[in-house]
Motif scaffolding. Sequence first.
Motif, short mmCIF file in Angstrom:
data_model
loop_
_atom_site.label_atom_id
_atom_site.label_comp_id
_atom_site.label_asym_id
_atom_site.label_seq_id
_atom_site.Cartn_x
_atom_site.Cartn_y
_atom_site.Cartn_z
N ILE A 1 0.85 -1.19 0.00
CA ILE A 1 0.00 0.00 0.00
C ILE A 1 0.89 1.24 0.00
N GLY A 2 0.93 1.97 -1.09
CA GLY A 2 1.69 3.20 -1.17
C GLY A 2 3.19 2.98 -1.23
N GLY A 3 3.92 4.08 -1.24
CA GLY A 3 5.37 4.02 -1.31
C GLY A 3 5.88 3.85 -2.73
N GLU A 4 7.15 3.54 -2.85
CA GLU A 4 7.77 3.41 -4.17
C GLU A 4 8.83 2.32 -4.17
N GLY A 5 8.80 1.50 -5.19
CA GLY A 5 9.81 0.47 -5.37
C GLY A 5 9.80 -0.61 -4.31
N GLY B 1 6.84 3.98 2.47
CA GLY B 1 8.29 3.88 2.42
C GLY B 1 8.81 3.64 1.01
N GLU B 2 10.10 3.32 0.92
CA GLU B 2 10.75 3.24 -0.39
C GLU B 2 11.78 2.13 -0.43
N ASN B 3 11.79 1.39 -1.53
CA ASN B 3 12.80 0.36 -1.81
C ASN B 3 12.87 -0.72 -0.73
N HIS B 4 11.71 -1.17 -0.28
CA HIS B 4 11.65 -2.25 0.71
C HIS B 4 11.49 -3.60 0.01
N SER B 5 11.92 -4.66 0.71
CA SER B 5 11.76 -6.01 0.17
C SER B 5 11.46 -6.99 1.29
N ILE B 6 10.39 -7.74 1.13
CA ILE B 6 10.13 -8.90 1.99
C ILE B 6 10.34 -10.12 1.10
N THR B 7 11.36 -10.92 1.41
CA THR B 7 11.70 -12.05 0.55
C THR B 7 10.69 -13.18 0.72
N SER B 8 10.84 -14.22 -0.08
CA SER B 8 9.90 -15.34 -0.06
C SER B 8 9.91 -16.09 1.26
N THR B 9 10.97 -15.91 2.07
CA THR B 9 11.04 -16.59 3.37
C THR B 9 10.44 -15.75 4.50
N GLY B 10 9.97 -14.54 4.18
CA GLY B 10 9.45 -13.64 5.20
C GLY B 10 7.93 -13.68 5.33
#
Length: 211
Positions: A65-69, A82-91
């Motif tokens: 929801i919202g943010g960028e990248g 927020g920006e440029n976040h990543s939750i990987t497949s193990t998260g």
Amino acid sequence: VTSPLIFTPGSGTNSVQPNSNIYSSTATGNYSFAFGGQDNEASGEYSIAAGGVDNISSGSNSAVIGGEGNIARAFTSFIGGGENHSITSTGDKSAIIGGQTHTVEASGSAVIGGQNNTVAANHHHSSIIAGNDITTTRAETAYASSIYASGSADATDASGIFQLSLRTTAPTSPEDGMLMWSGSANINSLYMRKPSGIGSSIWFKVDLSTP
């Protein structure tokens, strides 16, 4: 004058996305929903991508929801702003709220605010609350660069208090700087882990006999 349809079917089964003539977000996952923003993609089954720019919700039941990248790749993962976040497949079952450039690699974990923080793989059920450049070192632990417990000077409740629970055993992998309240209900003391001066670290009893 006939107004254009705001939403149209996506490529996924029973998915919904904005009219491509107006917005550029897509819903490619089955039962997914993309709306608002620009260049977002809801590719996971039952996923949502709403608002913001260049966000991807590829995990099943995930949402951005919202943010960028931002990219939510794990099952039931969530990124809010927020920006440029990543939750990987193990998260799986993890979340990132605000801030910039956070990564979550463990399940049941979270990062709130701050910048460049990482909940590393296998450090499940850990959280980072504000602060910058923090990487977790173990599971089931909360991290912050600083903690301030606020409360009024004449408070009668538990505000402004930092409290330890009594434990009967020491941790199996202690680290320097740890504080521990240990002993029995009747006989107990406060201990601090620090170097002993002879090449190893031990638990030192904190003297509370004088103010």
